[in-house]
Design a protein around this motif. Structure first.
Motif, short mmCIF file in Angstrom:
data_model
loop_
_atom_site.label_atom_id
_atom_site.label_comp_id
_atom_site.label_asym_id
_atom_site.label_seq_id
_atom_site.Cartn_x
_atom_site.Cartn_y
_atom_site.Cartn_z
N VAL A 103 0.55 -0.84 -0.29
CA VAL A 103 -0.14 -0.18 -0.22
C VAL A 103 0.84 1.49 0.04
O VAL A 103 0.57 2.28 0.12
CB VAL A 103 -1.09 0.16 1.30
CG1 VAL A 103 -2.04 -1.01 0.99
CG2 VAL A 103 -0.15 -0.18 2.24
N PHE A 104 1.80 1.55 0.41
CA PHE A 104 3.17 2.19 0.37
C PHE A 104 4.40 2.29 -0.40
O PHE A 104 5.26 0.67 0.26
CB PHE A 104 3.35 2.63 1.98
CG PHE A 104 4.29 4.09 2.08
CD1 PHE A 104 3.06 5.16 2.90
CD2 PHE A 104 5.30 3.70 2.06
CE1 PHE A 104 4.58 6.01 2.43
CE2 PHE A 104 6.20 4.58 2.34
CZ PHE A 104 5.93 6.08 2.96
N LEU A 105 4.52 2.60 -0.92
CA LEU A 105 6.12 2.42 -1.78
C LEU A 105 7.01 3.85 -2.15
O LEU A 105 6.76 4.64 -2.63
CB LEU A 105 5.92 2.47 -3.16
CG LEU A 105 7.13 1.22 -4.17
CD1 LEU A 105 7.62 0.62 -3.69
CD2 LEU A 105 6.15 0.51 -5.22
N ASP A 106 7.72 3.81 -1.36
CA ASP A 106 8.76 4.49 -1.40
C ASP A 106 10.18 4.81 -2.24
O ASP A 106 10.97 3.99 -2.07
CB ASP A 106 8.64 5.32 -0.05
CG ASP A 106 10.67 6.63 -0.15
OD1 ASP A 106 10.41 7.34 -1.21
OD2 ASP A 106 10.12 7.25 1.50
N LEU A 107 10.51 5.59 -3.55
CA LEU A 107 11.54 5.00 -4.27
C LEU A 107 12.17 6.49 -4.53
O LEU A 107 12.89 7.02 -5.82
CB LEU A 107 11.39 4.71 -5.51
CG LEU A 107 10.16 3.44 -5.91
CD1 LEU A 107 9.82 3.23 -7.00
CD2 LEU A 107 11.54 2.11 -5.33
N TYR A 108 11.94 7.17 -3.50
CA TYR A 108 12.88 9.19 -3.60
C TYR A 108 14.09 8.79 -4.18
O TYR A 108 14.92 8.16 -2.42
CB TYR A 108 12.64 9.83 -2.34
CG TYR A 108 12.87 10.49 -2.29
CD1 TYR A 108 12.29 12.01 -2.46
CD2 TYR A 108 14.11 10.77 -1.00
CE1 TYR A 108 13.09 13.18 -2.49
CE2 TYR A 108 14.60 12.18 -0.85
CZ TYR A 108 14.15 13.30 -2.06
OH TYR A 108 14.86 14.51 -1.58
N ASP A 109 14.27 9.49 -4.20
CA ASP A 109 16.42 9.55 -4.95
C ASP A 109 17.31 8.70 -4.94
O ASP A 109 17.96 7.97 -4.47
CB ASP A 109 16.48 10.45 -3.42
CG ASP A 109 18.11 10.90 -3.56
OD1 ASP A 109 18.46 11.21 -4.73
OD2 ASP A 109 19.13 11.16 -2.77
N ASN A 110 16.29 7.91 -6.29
CA ASN A 110 16.97 7.16 -7.62
C ASN A 110 17.70 7.63 -8.86
O ASN A 110 17.90 9.22 -8.96
CB ASN A 110 15.97 6.15 -7.82
CG ASN A 110 16.54 4.86 -6.21
OD1 ASN A 110 17.39 4.27 -6.03
ND2 ASN A 110 15.26 4.79 -5.03
N GLN A 111 17.60 6.88 -9.63
CA GLN A 111 18.17 7.30 -10.87
C GLN A 111 16.73 7.13 -11.99
O GLN A 111 17.64 6.65 -13.29
CB GLN A 111 19.10 7.06 -11.15
CG GLN A 111 20.65 7.67 -10.31
CD GLN A 111 21.72 7.27 -10.79
OE1 GLN A 111 21.71 6.69 -11.74
NE2 GLN A 111 22.52 7.55 -9.61
N ILE A 112 15.63 6.31 -11.33
CA ILE A 112 14.43 5.67 -11.96
C ILE A 112 14.46 7.12 -13.31
O ILE A 112 13.31 7.47 -12.95
CB ILE A 112 13.14 5.56 -10.95
CG1 ILE A 112 13.57 4.85 -10.79
CG2 ILE A 112 12.74 4.96 -12.57
CD1 ILE A 112 13.05 4.59 -9.13
N GLU A 113 14.18 6.02 -14.67
CA GLU A 113 14.07 6.76 -15.88
C GLU A 113 12.70 7.06 -16.60
O GLU A 113 12.07 7.45 -16.99
CB GLU A 113 14.77 6.68 -16.77
CG GLU A 113 16.30 7.45 -16.73
CD GLU A 113 17.67 6.78 -17.36
OE1 GLU A 113 17.05 6.50 -19.09
OE2 GLU A 113 18.88 7.26 -17.26
N LYS A 114 11.64 5.88 -16.14
CA LYS A 114 10.67 5.43 -16.33
C LYS A 114 9.92 4.64 -15.78
O LYS A 114 9.92 3.60 -15.30
CB LYS A 114 10.86 4.42 -17.86
CG LYS A 114 9.60 4.14 -18.46
CD LYS A 114 10.04 3.43 -19.89
CE LYS A 114 8.13 3.01 -20.40
NZ LYS A 114 9.01 2.46 -22.19
N VAL A 115 8.42 4.94 -16.19
CA VAL A 115 7.59 4.36 -14.12
C VAL A 115 7.01 3.29 -15.54
O VAL A 115 6.87 3.35 -16.67
CB VAL A 115 6.30 4.74 -13.80
CG1 VAL A 115 5.18 4.39 -13.21
CG2 VAL A 115 7.38 6.29 -12.79
#
Length: 226
Positions: A103-115
């Motif tokens: 229910v909660f996903l935190d991906l803050y401060d990475n290098q993700i280019e595409k969802v």
């Protein structure tokens, strides 16, 4: 970030509390063992039975130097997952095959280019992907239960693919490269209450007719002229 956690405490359950922001997130990262497979292409995250029992519904993998999404196994009760401050470049559906209760996903401060397409995470209510390298909003159509979406600090130039987020209450798009707000950019966001568009390049605001519940709108540091 603390504001988001406080907000989540109110929507998660009136009798349950997620991470303690000050302590649990840091302590939790030390209970997860990371091991590379023999091929060296996949990292597996595991916990002992005692560790799972202590915090059965949450895992914190902040600041672990991860370059690929870990394979988290044996966590049927996992609902909260934090992967802040890593080096992740992409996320795919296969990453969540055993995490359907998130229910909660935190991906803050990475290098993700595409969802990727998040259709497998149909229970997700909070998605934080601020400070990444995302250029286009996509892959969110199945998240009908999502209530908080944070995409601040990316490279987004146009608002799109939000029309199915009928439960969304908080949307953060601050610090992107958005130049205009179209008439129907927020179509379908009938539950939206808070919208942050600070620090963009917005010159035109063509209307917010699609957001009847909007209570808070932040527009400072744009190029809007009277």
């Amino acid at each position: 970030m603390i504001k988001i956690f406080k907000y989540f405490c109110t929507i998660y359950s009136p009798t349950e509390s997620p991470f303690n922001v000050e302590n649990d997130k840091v302590d939790g990262s030390n209970t997860v063992t990371l091991q590379w497979t023999s091929e060296g292409k996949t990292v597996v995250a595991t916990r002992t039975a005692a560790e799972k029992e202590k915090s059965p519904d949450r895992i914190c993998l902040d600041r672990r130097g991860l370059t690929s999404f870990p394979n988290i196994i044996g966590e049927p009760r996992l609902r909260l997952l934090s992967l802040q401050h890593n080096l992740l470049t992409k996320i795919e559906n296969c990453n969540f095959s055993q995490l359907t209760k998130l229910v909660f996903l935190d991906l803050y401060d990475n290098q993700i280019e595409k969802v990727c397409n998040f259709e497998i995470l149909e229970n997700l209510r909070v998605l934080l992907i601020g400070k990444n390298r995302i250029k286009k909003i996509e892959g969110l159509k199945q998240l009908s239960k999502l209530e908080v979406l944070d995409l601040h600090g990316n490279q987004i130039v146009q608002i799109s693919d939000l029309n199915n987020l009928v439960s969304l209450k908080v949307l953060n798009l601050a610090g992107n490269n958005i130049k205009a707000i179209g008439y129907h950019d927020f179509q379908g966001l009938t539950s939206l209450k808070e919208l942050n568009l600070r620090r963009n390049k917005i010159k035109k605001l063509l209307g917010f007719d699609e957001t009847p519940q909007l209570q808070k709108l932040y527009l400072s540091n744009n190029d809007i002229s009277k």
